[in-house]
Design a protein around this motif. Structure first.
Motif, PDB file in Angstrom:
ATOM      1  N   THR A 131       0.839  -1.197   0.000  1.00 32.09           N
ATOM      2  CA  THR A 131       0.000   0.000   0.000  1.00 32.09           C
ATOM      3  C   THR A 131       0.874   1.247   0.000  1.00 32.09           C
ATOM      4  N   GLY A 132       1.949   1.227   0.774  1.00 31.84           N
ATOM      5  CA  GLY A 132       2.878   2.351   0.782  1.00 31.84           C
ATOM      6  C   GLY A 132       3.573   2.544  -0.557  1.00 31.84           C
ATOM      7  N   LEU A 133       3.834   1.447  -1.268  1.00 30.49           N
ATOM      8  CA  LEU A 133       4.511   1.541  -2.563  1.00 30.49           C
ATOM      9  C   LEU A 133       3.600   2.035  -3.674  1.00 30.49           C
ATOM     10  N   VAL A 134       2.365   1.534  -3.724  1.00 28.00           N
ATOM     11  CA  VAL A 134       1.489   1.864  -4.846  1.00 28.00           C
ATOM     12  C   VAL A 134       0.540   3.015  -4.551  1.00 28.00           C
ATOM     13  N   GLY A 135       0.417   3.406  -3.299  1.00 28.98           N
ATOM     14  CA  GLY A 135      -0.372   4.582  -2.979  1.00 28.98           C
ATOM     15  C   GLY A 135      -1.863   4.352  -2.852  1.00 28.98           C
ATOM     16  N   GLU A 136      -2.313   3.095  -2.844  1.00 29.48           N
ATOM     17  CA  GLU A 136      -3.718   2.816  -2.584  1.00 29.48           C
ATOM     18  C   GLU A 136      -3.817   1.559  -1.746  1.00 29.48           C
ATOM     19  N   ASP A 137      -4.881   1.446  -0.980  1.00 36.10           N
ATOM     20  CA  ASP A 137      -5.027   0.331  -0.053  1.00 36.10           C
ATOM     21  C   ASP A 137      -5.363  -0.953  -0.810  1.00 36.10           C
ATOM     22  N   ILE A 138      -4.434  -1.882  -0.777  1.00 38.32           N
ATOM     23  CA  ILE A 138      -4.666  -3.181  -1.405  1.00 38.32           C
ATOM     24  C   ILE A 138      -4.579  -4.310  -0.389  1.00 38.32           C
ATOM     25  N   SER A 139      -4.479  -3.957   0.889  1.00 35.56           N
ATOM     26  CA  SER A 139      -4.221  -4.950   1.929  1.00 35.56           C
ATOM     27  C   SER A 139      -5.310  -6.014   2.035  1.00 35.56           C
ATOM     28  N   SER A 140      -6.527  -5.710   1.650  1.00 38.27           N
ATOM     29  CA  SER A 140      -7.598  -6.704   1.785  1.00 38.27           C
ATOM     30  C   SER A 140      -7.704  -7.615   0.567  1.00 38.27           C
ATOM     31  N   HIS A 141      -6.866  -7.415  -0.438  1.00 37.69           N
ATOM     32  CA  HIS A 141      -6.953  -8.188  -1.676  1.00 37.69           C
ATOM     33  C   HIS A 141      -5.729  -9.057  -1.921  1.00 37.69           C
ATOM     34  N   LEU A 142      -4.968  -9.380  -0.871  1.00 33.13           N
ATOM     35  CA  LEU A 142      -3.710 -10.075  -1.089  1.00 33.13           C
ATOM     36  C   LEU A 142      -3.875 -11.588  -1.175  1.00 33.13           C
ATOM     37  N   GLY A 143      -3.137 -12.167  -2.063  1.00 32.54           N
ATOM     38  CA  GLY A 143      -3.004 -13.593  -2.294  1.00 32.54           C
ATOM     39  C   GLY A 143      -1.880 -13.749  -3.289  1.00 32.54           C
ATOM     40  N   VAL A 144      -0.695 -13.316  -2.918  1.00 30.89           N
ATOM     41  CA  VAL A 144       0.390 -13.105  -3.868  1.00 30.89           C
ATOM     42  C   VAL A 144       1.291 -14.325  -4.005  1.00 30.89           C
ATOM     43  N   THR A 145       2.049 -14.329  -5.096  1.00 31.02           N
ATOM     44  CA  THR A 145       3.152 -15.253  -5.279  1.00 31.02           C
ATOM     45  C   THR A 145       4.404 -14.429  -5.574  1.00 31.02           C
ATOM     46  N   PHE A 146       5.540 -14.988  -5.219  1.00 35.67           N
ATOM     47  CA  PHE A 146       6.825 -14.325  -5.399  1.00 35.67           C
ATOM     48  C   PHE A 146       7.641 -15.141  -6.394  1.00 35.67           C
ATOM     49  N   ARG A 147       8.218 -14.458  -7.372  1.00 37.55           N
ATOM     50  CA  ARG A 147       9.054 -15.132  -8.358  1.00 37.55           C
ATOM     51  C   ARG A 147      10.244 -14.242  -8.672  1.00 37.55           C
ATOM     52  N   GLN A 148      11.320 -14.856  -9.148  1.00 41.14           N
ATOM     53  CA  GLN A 148      12.482 -14.071  -9.540  1.00 41.14           C
ATOM     54  C   GLN A 148      13.141 -14.689 -10.761  1.00 41.14           C
ATOM     55  N   GLN A 149      13.773 -13.820 -11.539  1.00 43.80           N
ATOM     56  CA  GLN A 149      14.489 -14.222 -12.744  1.00 43.80           C
ATOM     57  C   GLN A 149      13.601 -15.054 -13.674  1.00 43.80           C
ATOM     58  N   GLU A 150      12.371 -14.632 -13.844  1.00 45.50           N
ATOM     59  CA  GLU A 150      11.437 -15.337 -14.725  1.00 45.50           C
ATOM     60  C   GLU A 150      11.453 -14.691 -16.108  1.00 45.50           C
ATOM     61  N   ARG A 151      11.730 -15.501 -17.122  1.00 42.77           N
ATOM     62  CA  ARG A 151      11.780 -14.981 -18.496  1.00 42.77           C
ATOM     63  C   ARG A 151      10.362 -14.659 -18.960  1.00 42.77           C
ATOM     64  N   LEU A 152      10.190 -13.415 -19.392  1.00 42.47           N
ATOM     65  CA  LEU A 152       8.946 -12.977 -19.989  1.00 42.47           C
ATOM     66  C   LEU A 152       9.204 -12.756 -21.473  1.00 42.47           C
TER      67      LEU A 152
END
Length: 104
Positions: free
Chosen positions: A42-63
């Motif tokens: 929320t601090g990073l994007v500037g809007e409250d998203i705390s109630s919508h979380l269900g995230v995954t974390f990935r790194q070095q993924e080729r797009l």
């Protein structure tokens, strides 16, 4: 699929290790309580998203257009991370990340 996030990253490049450990801290916050990560994002994007979380974390993924150092993603939120340990970068690298984000 990107590499797993681990305390033993196995990366030789410094920027990839920095990304790994930052993602590890964010993942640990999420695992402790999704609300904690929600407050950070929320601090990073500037809007409250705390109630919508269900995230995954990935790194070095080729797009299609590039390989972001890290990705935090869920259906309503997508954060690409590009780590630099100096004040120099390629504009084309950031443009490729923006192209991939626009396609989502």
């Amino acid at each position: 699929m990107g590499r797993p996030i681990s305390i033993f990253s196995g990366y030789s490049q410094k920027e990839n290790r920095v990304t790994n450990y930052c993602l590890l801290v964010l993942k640990m916050l999420y695992e402790e309580n999704p609300k904690y990560l929600g407050e950070v994002l929320t601090g990073l994007v500037g809007e409250d998203i705390s109630s919508h979380l269900g995230v995954t974390f990935r790194q070095q993924e080729r797009l299609q257009s590039g390989i972001p150092d890290g990705i935090i993603v869920q259906r309503s939120v997508r954060v690409h991370i590009e780590t630099k340990n100096w004040d120099w970068f390629y504009d084309s690298q950031l443009e490729n990340h923006l192209t991939d984000l626009a396609k989502e």
